[in-house]
Design an enzyme around this catalytic site. Structure first.
Site, PDB file in Angstrom:
ATOM      1  N   PRO A 275       0.817  -1.214   0.000  1.00  0.00           N
ATOM      2  CA  PRO A 275       0.000   0.000   0.000  1.00  0.00           C
ATOM      3  C   PRO A 275       0.853   1.268   0.000  1.00  0.00           C
ATOM      4  O   PRO A 275       1.880   1.332   0.665  1.00  0.00           O
ATOM      5  CB  PRO A 275      -0.786  -0.110   1.313  1.00  0.00           C
ATOM      6  CG  PRO A 275       0.100  -0.911   2.211  1.00  0.00           C
ATOM      7  CD  PRO A 275       0.852  -1.867   1.316  1.00  0.00           C
ATOM      8  N   GLY A 276       0.447   2.239  -0.761  1.00  0.00           N
ATOM      9  CA  GLY A 276       1.121   3.536  -0.762  1.00  0.00           C
ATOM     10  C   GLY A 276       0.150   4.605  -0.289  1.00  0.00           C
ATOM     11  O   GLY A 276       0.191   5.077   0.846  1.00  0.00           O
ATOM     12  N   ARG A 313      -1.905  16.175  -9.500  1.00  0.00           N
ATOM     13  CA  ARG A 313      -3.016  15.226  -9.611  1.00  0.00           C
ATOM     14  C   ARG A 313      -4.285  15.812 -10.247  1.00  0.00           C
ATOM     15  O   ARG A 313      -4.889  15.176 -11.109  1.00  0.00           O
ATOM     16  CB  ARG A 313      -3.334  14.593  -8.261  1.00  0.00           C
ATOM     17  CG  ARG A 313      -2.139  13.838  -7.640  1.00  0.00           C
ATOM     18  CD  ARG A 313      -2.529  12.953  -6.468  1.00  0.00           C
ATOM     19  NE  ARG A 313      -3.333  11.839  -6.924  1.00  0.00           N
ATOM     20  CZ  ARG A 313      -4.637  11.751  -6.798  1.00  0.00           C
ATOM     21  NH1 ARG A 313      -5.304  12.706  -6.176  1.00  0.00           N
ATOM     22  NH2 ARG A 313      -5.274  10.716  -7.266  1.00  0.00           N
ATOM     23  N   CYS A 343       1.906  28.607 -16.386  1.00  0.00           N
ATOM     24  CA  CYS A 343       1.358  29.008 -17.681  1.00  0.00           C
ATOM     25  C   CYS A 343       0.782  27.822 -18.445  1.00  0.00           C
ATOM     26  O   CYS A 343       1.319  27.402 -19.482  1.00  0.00           O
ATOM     27  CB  CYS A 343       2.443  29.690 -18.501  1.00  0.00           C
ATOM     28  SG  CYS A 343       3.102  31.080 -17.601  1.00  0.00           S
TER      29      CYS A 343
HETATM   30  N1  LLP Z   1       2.627  -1.511  -6.128  1.00  0.00           N
HETATM   31  C1  LLP Z   1       2.825  -1.225  -7.422  1.00  0.00           C
HETATM   32  C2  LLP Z   1       3.485  -2.221  -8.279  1.00  0.00           C
HETATM   33  C3  LLP Z   1       2.396   0.006  -7.943  1.00  0.00           C
HETATM   34  O1  LLP Z   1       2.571   0.274  -9.237  1.00  0.00           O
HETATM   35  C4  LLP Z   1       1.762   0.945  -7.094  1.00  0.00           C
HETATM   36  C5  LLP Z   1       1.310   2.238  -7.593  1.00  0.00           C
HETATM   37  C6  LLP Z   1       1.595   0.609  -5.735  1.00  0.00           C
HETATM   38  C7  LLP Z   1       2.032  -0.643  -5.292  1.00  0.00           C
HETATM   39  C8  LLP Z   1       0.953   1.519  -4.752  1.00  0.00           C
HETATM   40  O2  LLP Z   1      -0.373   1.783  -5.085  1.00  0.00           O
HETATM   41  P1  LLP Z   1      -1.335   2.597  -4.085  1.00  0.00           P
HETATM   42  O3  LLP Z   1      -1.507   1.749  -2.856  1.00  0.00           O
HETATM   43  O4  LLP Z   1      -0.660   3.871  -3.759  1.00  0.00           O
HETATM   44  O5  LLP Z   1      -2.563   2.775  -4.849  1.00  0.00           O
HETATM   45  N2  LLP Z   1       0.117   8.875  -9.354  1.00  0.00           N
HETATM   46  C9  LLP Z   1      -1.171   8.246  -9.249  1.00  0.00           C
HETATM   47  C10 LLP Z   1      -1.080   6.859  -8.677  1.00  0.00           C
HETATM   48  C11 LLP Z   1      -0.125   5.961  -9.416  1.00  0.00           C
HETATM   49  C12 LLP Z   1       0.060   4.613  -8.775  1.00  0.00           C
HETATM   50  C13 LLP Z   1       1.179   3.882  -9.389  1.00  0.00           C
HETATM   51  N3  LLP Z   1       1.446   2.605  -8.812  1.00  0.00           N
HETATM   52  C14 LLP Z   1      -2.098   9.145  -8.449  1.00  0.00           C
HETATM   53  O6  LLP Z   1      -1.667  10.208  -8.040  1.00  0.00           O
HETATM   54  O7  LLP Z   1      -3.268   8.830  -8.268  1.00  0.00           O
END
Ligand code: LLP
Length: 415
Positions: A275-276, A313, A343
């Protein structure tokens, strides 16, 4: 846990008044709550107590050393996607044995550094990557632990830019090639197959696609094991969405974890999650200040000192972030498009927001802890904002505002 609350008209994070942070460190400025980060990580870890598991925080969401350090102290693992992220984890005191390495384009140098550090596992995304990893491990006299990222062909029903589990995209190994890829991996002398993984997308608010992916990957793990290739762990990636707006309902972390544990019972598989956003997203805000109210157009614009350079975002995904004044100052209320100075017409932070603000007032852009600073740029030669970690009643600057000189240090003009 909601990282901010309004008390007597003012926004607070833990024991700190956000208006004080804005005046002390200036704006734009990212502010994170240690307690909120810890609580979110624990909600995964506690729900998985009793199951062999590792919560590997996806570093890409927010890679500030203070964030990584807080999580390392809790015993977190880390999901990295570059050599830069590995170096950050190590600098923050994270242990390499708890690092897994994801990503479709690992370079030779990155693979070498990760092998030398002794990471836990490589999440391999293609057959050529298996071969590259085998060759480098062989040259270094090591065996590389690998898990194959399979693409379960499940629609995460999220924004197409952050959906990764469908056939047509670059991620993972196609479901119908997975068994052949496992055979290849098992036949390479310098690899040790340890797991299977998937990640179907991000900001997922519906448990059904996650359950579908879980089912497909568990079945695949059994099919791989039936070929005599034992699989020890299953990694279900990240993707759990957070609540950005009132009307959204996030997946309950405990509920999801319990569903996974129930499905894995009897399989002998240990569990990894990545999780991120769910850990840092709602733990951070971006502070900004109103520069001008531009009222002579067909729309009313609040021009603020944060922009798409600091928080991309909304511009990139049409993402919605709450926007609130730091203090209730009795200003007249009106609807504004909140925009930055960059800009580009897409430099919008929020449209049609009812706000009681005047020039000079501080505002907070909410739920900005994930993919905010991490995706920031210097576009329009804007120095990157500072970052502050709130810990109880302390506010500690954990990265200073970039200086103008740093913007072009290292550049040169021709003789
Ligand atoms: N594992 C992998 C292999 C991933 O590609 C990602 C996110 C995560 C874990 C973590 O995912 P999360 O739990 O954060 O959903 N920039 C975009 C989100 C891109 C996510 C990319 N991969 C945004 O701001 O919504």
């Amino acid at each position: 846990m909601n990282a901010v609350r309004r008390q007597d008209g003012e926004l607070w994070m833990e024991g700190v008044r956000l208006a004080d942070v804005a005046s002390r460190y200036g704006t734009p400025c990212y502010v994170y709550s240690r307690a909120a980060i810890e609580a979110a990580w624990r909600s995964f870890d506690d729900a998985l107590a009793g199951t062999d598991h590792l919560v590997c925080y996806a570093v890409k969401a927010n890679s500030n050393l203070a964030v990584l350090g807080i999580l390392a102290r809790l015993g977190s693992g880390f999901d990295i996607v570059s050599g830069g992220e590995l170096a950050r984890v190590q600098a923050a005191g994270g242990s390499a044995e708890r690092v897994i390495f994801s990503g479709v384009g690992k370079t030779e140098a990155e693979i070498g550094a990760a092998l030398a550090a002794g990471i836990r596992c490589f999440n391999v995304e293609s057959e050529p990557e298996l071969e590259r990893l085998d060759a480098i491990a062989g040259a270094m006299g090591r065996r590389a632990p690998v898990s194959l990222r399979v693409n379960p062909d499940v629609d995460a029903r999220t924004h197409p830019y952050i959906s990764t589990g469908l056939k047509g995209n670059k991620f993972g190994i196609a479901h119908d090639r997975a068994l052949a890829a496992y055979d290849l991996a098992a036949g390479l002398a310098n690899l040790e197959v340890t797991g299977i993984d998937c990640h179907i997308g991000s900001q997922i608010l519906d448990m059904a696609p996650l359950e579908e992916a879980l089912e497909r990957v568990v079945e695949l793990a059994a099919a791989v094991a039936a070929r005599g290739i034992p699989i020890r762990h299953i990694d279900l990636g990240g993707g759990l969405g957070i609540r950005y707006r009132e009307e959204e309902e996030a997946i309950d972390i405990g509920r999801w974890c319990r569903a996974v544990v129930a499905r894995l019972a009897g399989t002998g598989l240990s569990l990894v999650l990545e999780p991120g956003r769910a850990i840092v997203g709602n733990a951070g805000v971006l502070l900004s200040r109103v520069e001008y109210l531009k009222l002579d157009k067909s729309r009313r614009f609040a021009i603020v000192d944060a922009s798409m350079s600091e928080l991309i975002r909304p511009a990139l995904y049409e993402a919605w972030h709450g926007i609130e004044p730091l203090a209730t100052l009795g200003r007249p209320e009106a609807d504004y498009d909140v925009v930055g100075p960059v800009c580009e017409s897409s430099d919008v932070l929020g449209t049609d927001r009812r706000l009681a603000i005047a020039p000079g007032d501080g505002i907070a852009i909410l739920s900005a802890g994930a993919y905010g600073m991490a995706m920031s740029s210097n576009y329009n030669s804007r120095p990157r904002p500072c970052e502050v970690m709130v810990d109880g009643s302390r506010a500690v600057q954990v990265r200073p505002r970039e200086t103008i000189a740093a913007l072009f240090a290292g550049e040169a003009t021709l003789e």
